[in-house]
Design an enzyme around this catalytic site. Structure first.
Site, PDB file in Angstrom:
ATOM      1  CB  ALA A  53       5.712   5.655  -2.843  1.00 30.05           C
ATOM      2  NE  ARG A  65      -1.667   5.071   1.887  1.00 26.73           N
ATOM      3  CZ  ARG A  65      -0.991   3.983   1.134  1.00 26.73           C
ATOM      4  NH1 ARG A  65       0.444   3.949   0.634  1.00 26.73           N
ATOM      5  NH2 ARG A  65      -1.988   2.627   0.938  1.00 26.73           N
ATOM      6  CG  HIS A 133       3.906  -4.189  -3.462  1.00 22.77           C
ATOM      7  ND1 HIS A 133       4.120  -2.844  -2.438  1.00 22.77           N
ATOM      8  CD2 HIS A 133       3.476  -5.354  -2.727  1.00 22.77           C
ATOM      9  CE1 HIS A 133       3.441  -3.113  -1.225  1.00 22.77           C
ATOM     10  NE2 HIS A 133       3.871  -5.235  -1.140  1.00 22.77           N
ATOM     11  CB  SER A 216       3.427   5.577   6.175  1.00 25.28           C
ATOM     12  OG  SER A 216       2.292   4.746   4.934  1.00 25.28           O
TER      13      SER A 216
END
Length: 341
Positions: A53, A65, A133, A216
């Site tokens: 992202a 995040r 996804h 991450s």
């Protein structure tokens, strides 16, 4: 928007480590590291990139995040800031740089966790891309597997029916398939799409260099795929502003804005970044520029071809499924792994 996407997911308590402090390499160190990355790319024969992202924040879509990410703000009881819609978002410099690397043959395959559709809308060939996804703009026939790329988000999430039917015409002029279409967006614990996961796994096994951008690496199995390259003797480069789950495994860690890193990288490689002129969908890397279809005015009525560049009939799709001799494909589900710091 990422906010709408997040709101559409089922409740899930463990969203990983959120809001970790950002790290910025000093300018001279950043320049040195990007030059090292350029040298690694020059000495590699099969380069795979992995995106999260963080590459879309410059497009106005919040990450999850980061300090102002969707999950981070949720933990604080706040609402994340967003500047656009999925339909109005423009591919970032990083999106376009990745397209440029693919066009000159450096980038062999791209693995993305993003659902925003910006890789596809940038013109990146779908047969060189695994969207693990899902994609907010893609719906799929549950009967024959045909995928349709739309010019607006399809309107549902969690692999649910979109209310439309497949228009694929059967062989010998028989009536259309008319199977129900569903979105491709995974919810928590949904199994990853077999074809995309298989292609990503194969690419990582072939790769002698995997580069991660803006992730991450906490979501598995997506976040663990770069380790396949590492375990098979290849190199791993991580570009992210926060600590990641696999920092200890990296041969090179770059802490900087991904757009800045990619612009410097393209300069070191002597390459131009393609200009984005509007949404375009390219099914296959082999298509000539003149055959690339513009989204405007067509996608609402005429869907593009089968995912990964194949306009194959259902019979061919069946041939590409695992045979009884090889056994069923292991089911992989999307879940968060603890971040080791």
């Amino acid at each position: 928007m990422a906010v709408n996407y997040a709101a559409g997911l089922s409740p899930y308590s463990d969203k990983g480590k959120c809001g970790l402090p950002e790290i910025f390499d000093p300018p001279e160190e950043l320049e040195r590291k990007v030059q090292e990355l350029a040298e690694l790319i020059r000495s590699s024969s099969h380069v795979v990139f992995h995106t999260g992202a963080g590459i879309s924040t410059a497009s106005g879509i919040p990450d999850f995040r980061g300090p102002n990410g969707v999950w981070t703000m949720e933990e604080k009881g706040l609402s994340p800031k967003f500047d656009t819609t999925f339909e109005n978002a423009r591919p970032s410099k990083t999106h376009m740089a990745l397209l440029g690397l693919q066009r000159v043959g450096i980038l062999k395959f791209l693995v993305s966790q993003n659902v925003d559709g910006l890789h596809v809308r940038s013109g990146f060939p779908r047969d060189k891309l695994a969207e693990l996804h899902g994609n907010m703009f893609v719906e799929e026939c549950v009967k024959c597997g045909k995928q349709y790329v739309r010019d607006a988000v399809v309107g549902s999430m969690g692999l649910k029916p979109t209310g439309r039917l497949c228009s694929v015409t059967k062989a010998r002029g028989l009536r259309a398939c008319r199977g129900k279409l569903r979105d491709t967006i995974l919810d928590w614990e949904d199994s990853l799409p077999d074809r995309d996961l298989t292609l990503a796994d194969e690419a990582c096994r072939k790769a002698d260099l995997s580069v991660t951008l803006g992730t991450s690496l906490q979501i598995k199995p997506s976040g663990n795929l770069p380790l396949i390259t590492k375990k098979r003797g290849g190199k791993l480069v991580i570009v992210n502003l926060q600590a990641t789950k696999h920092d200890r495994q990296a041969d090179l860690r770059i802490h900087g804005y991904v757009d800045e890193v990619m612009m410097k990288l393209m300069k070191h490689l002597g390459l131009e970044v393609p200009e984005w002129t509007g949404p375009v969908v390219v099914e296959s890397a082999e298509l000539a520029e003149g055959e690339q279809e513009q989204l405007q005015g067509r996608l609402k009525e005429e869907p593009l071809g089968q995912h990964n560049g194949s306009a194959a009939a259902p019979e061919r799709l069946k041939q590409e499924c695992p045979s009884p001799d090889t056994g069923p494909t292991p089911v992989k589900k999307m879940k968060v792994e603890p971040l080791l710091t």
